[in-house]
Design an enzyme around this catalytic site. Sequence first.
Site, PDB file in Angstrom:
ATOM      1  N   LYS A 187     -73.599 -62.820  33.579  1.00 30.00           N
ATOM      2  CA  LYS A 187     -72.549 -63.375  32.728  1.00 30.00           C
ATOM      3  C   LYS A 187     -73.155 -64.107  31.522  1.00 30.00           C
ATOM      4  O   LYS A 187     -74.356 -64.375  31.493  1.00 30.00           O
ATOM      5  CB  LYS A 187     -71.644 -64.303  33.551  1.00 30.00           C
ATOM      6  CG  LYS A 187     -71.077 -63.635  34.810  1.00 30.00           C
ATOM      7  CD  LYS A 187     -70.099 -62.496  34.500  1.00 30.00           C
ATOM      8  CE  LYS A 187     -70.005 -61.461  35.596  1.00 30.00           C
ATOM      9  NZ  LYS A 187     -69.287 -61.806  36.798  1.00 30.00           N
TER      10      LYS A 187
HETATM   11  C1  LIG Z   1     -68.613 -61.378  38.025  1.00 36.40           C
HETATM   12  C2  LIG Z   1     -67.180 -61.153  38.236  1.00 36.40           C
HETATM   13  C3  LIG Z   1     -66.492 -61.681  39.342  1.00 36.40           C
HETATM   14  C4  LIG Z   1     -67.161 -62.362  40.496  1.00 36.40           C
HETATM   15  O1  LIG Z   1     -68.047 -63.342  40.173  1.00 36.40           O
HETATM   16  P1  LIG Z   1     -69.260 -63.678  41.188  1.00 36.40           P
HETATM   17  O2  LIG Z   1     -69.802 -64.937  40.618  1.00 36.40           O
HETATM   18  O3  LIG Z   1     -70.202 -62.539  41.148  1.00 36.40           O
HETATM   19  O4  LIG Z   1     -68.670 -63.884  42.538  1.00 36.40           O
HETATM   20  C5  LIG Z   1     -65.130 -61.484  39.414  1.00 36.40           C
HETATM   21  N1  LIG Z   1     -64.468 -60.803  38.468  1.00 36.40           N
HETATM   22  C6  LIG Z   1     -65.097 -60.264  37.406  1.00 36.40           C
HETATM   23  C7  LIG Z   1     -64.299 -59.544  36.382  1.00 36.40           C
HETATM   24  C8  LIG Z   1     -66.470 -60.404  37.262  1.00 36.40           C
HETATM   25  O5  LIG Z   1     -67.077 -59.849  36.213  1.00 36.40           O
END
Ligand SMILES: *Cc1c(COP(=O)(O)O)cnc(C)c1O
Length: 385
Positions: A187
């Site tokens: 992210k």
């Molecule tokens: C990364 C992500 C998640 C989940 O996040 P985590 O920290 O990996 O549990 C949920 N929804 C979307 C759209 C994502 O990109």
Amino acid sequence: MTQSSAPFLPFVRPEIDDETIAGVVEVLRSGWITTGPQNQAFEAALSAFCGGRPVRTFNSGTATLEIGLRIAGVGPGDEVITTPATWVATSNVILEVGATPVFADIDPVTRNIDLDLLEKAITPRTKALIPVYLAGAPVDMDRLYAIAKAHNLRVIEDAAQALGSTWHGKRIGAIGDIVSFSFHPNKNLTSIEGGALVLNNEDEAKLAQKYRLQGITRSGHDGMDCDVLGGKFNLTDVAARVGLGQLPHLERFTQQRRKLARAYFDGFEGGAAVKLGVGLPVRDFEHTNWHMFQITLPIERLSISRGEFMEELKQRGIGSGVHYPALHLFSLYRARGFKEGMFPHAERFGASTVTLPLFTQMTGDDIARVCRAVNDICTQFAKQA
Ligand SMILES: *Cc1c(COP(=O)(O)O)cnc(C)c1O
């Protein structure tokens, strides 16, 4: 096959500065490494970023979504509407709280949930909506909240990819109902693993805190009660310190990503890939944080599959990813009655999309190299008409 001499370019790589690394070492030496002062500081900084709204940290962006649903009172018998073009976590959490996921297809241009179809999917059992801002691009927030208000629905925004994105000058997270962020290493801001919920008031924040740690409330010097079923979702202080060290750079990260996205558009303009029918994202430099740059392949005009296309990129020293296969076609969802043809735009996108490298330490030359590779592969493997 072209073997590249340039170093391998992954599709994503976090940027963590020396100050943050030194800060992590300090936390490790401090004697307090799990949830503590670093989390408090991280929550305060995120809250300031989100216009002063209450923020609570969690150990993942999946936990935040699940707890967001619980705080909104979503449970068995309720329907929650979301998109099938997302990371499977978005929908798995709906099952996790015992509710029923209902999908609405995407708009093939924005690749986000089609708000007309979302509105059509509302039934008397609908309790909440989970919009997803794919690659950081928000949906039409005015329209989304007009629909939610008209039908008295809660919104848990899956803004996992949208930290730093805005809607007409207002930050995602500073507006809306419950907003969920992820700090997974892919992210735009990372805490290794982690996430945060932006909430509406202190009551919701207290509830988030309880759900985060076994449902426990402490009182006085030795009082303890457990009145809701919570889990174990707290973030360590080591992780919080990483996130805290990233936050001051977020604006620069976003500007750099926008610059690189622009370079992609310039690099692809008039080239073999676009001529063959490679699809590009919406050209938006106002709202999105450019979490990802995803192209779509004209599968029917290529003599190779998407997997082989990605292998060709790899041979040229370039990493890529798939975000995301339409999740209603996963076994878990097929077993619940979902099948091909139900959400054709999400299916087509999921089968043809390729995420190209985009991270803050890339240069214009890196982008040019990726564009050249994509153009070359398209030229080499175009089906003869
Ligand atoms: C990364 C992500 C998640 C989940 O996040 P985590 O920290 O990996 O549990 C949920 N929804 C979307 C759209 C994502 O990109």
